[in-house]
Design an enzyme around this catalytic site. Structure first.
Site, PDB file in Angstrom:
ATOM      1  N   HIS A 141       0.727  -1.222  -0.128  1.00  0.00           N
ATOM      2  CA  HIS A 141       0.049  -0.107   0.208  1.00  0.00           C
ATOM      3  C   HIS A 141       1.052   1.241   0.042  1.00  0.00           C
ATOM      4  CE1 HIS A 141       0.572   0.929   4.501  1.00  0.00           C
ATOM      5  NE2 HIS A 141       0.488  -0.354   4.607  1.00  0.00           N
ATOM      6  N   CYS A 157       3.093  -4.691   6.887  1.00  0.00           N
ATOM      7  CA  CYS A 157       2.730  -4.465   5.428  1.00  0.00           C
ATOM      8  C   CYS A 157       4.138  -4.030   4.578  1.00  0.00           C
ATOM      9  CB  CYS A 157       1.654  -3.328   5.327  1.00  0.00           C
ATOM     10  SG  CYS A 157       0.233  -4.201   5.872  1.00  0.00           S
TER      11      CYS A 157
END
Length: 182
Positions: A141, A157
């Site tokens: 992301h 992440c």
């Protein structure tokens, strides 16, 4: 040849000579008898096969803080990233992209939900999820904290510059292989 130069001009004569030397013919020309010539095709042994479209894959190198996009075995582009911090390490192994969405972010401690495209959403507008335990998910992301890129700073992440996340999002399909190595 001189008649060709008069008819086609110098550039046309060069193209015609080049085509005749290559063994190709263009069907619009007429021969001296006024009939269309028989097409001439190159010998099939001279035709180079076109490479088959190779699938894209991603390789994350945690120690280098980078993800590389490959087409088959050919490196296409490498992006700088942030990875999971101590206690929230990015898992290693072989995975596949299983989510491609405009993400809703759920705060890992409070459970607060922040909709996609909200300026307060730390995931930005793009999410490529490749790991989940059924409760938590890990994926690529964008980040509103670009100074974190190059560090172990996330909850597992793969943080990317927003422009890089947008570019990768456009290229990657569901099912794309993601390999994570130290």
């Amino acid at each position: 040849m001189l008649n060709s130069v008069r008819r086609l001009g110098w550039l046309g004569a060069i193209v015609a000579l080049t085509l005749s030397q290559s063994g190709l013919a263009i069907g619009a020309e007429r021969n001296l008898q006024g009939t269309a010539p028989t097409p001439v095709y190159p010998d099939s042994s001279q035709i180079q096969p076109q490479p088959a479209t190779q699938t894209l894959r991603l390789e994350i190198r945690l120690s280098k803080r980078q993800v590389t996009l490959y087409r088959g075995d050919v490196k296409v582009k490498t992006y700088p990233i942030a990875v999971g911090r101590p206690g929230w390490e990015t898992p290693t192994g072989n995975f596949r992209v299983g989510q491609k969405v405009n993400p809703i972010w759920v705060h890992p401690f409070t459970g607060e939900r922040v909709p996609g495209k909200d300026p307060e959403n730390p995931l930005g507008g793009y999410w490529l999820g490749f790991w989940t335990d059924g409760k938590n998910s890990i994926g690529f992301h964008g980040t509103p904290t670009p100074l974190s890129i190059g560090k172990a700073a996330s909850h597992g992440c793969i943080r990317m510059y927003v422009k890089d996340a947008a570019e990768l999002f456009k290229k990657i399909k569901l099912g794309t292989v993601v390999t994570v190595v130290n």
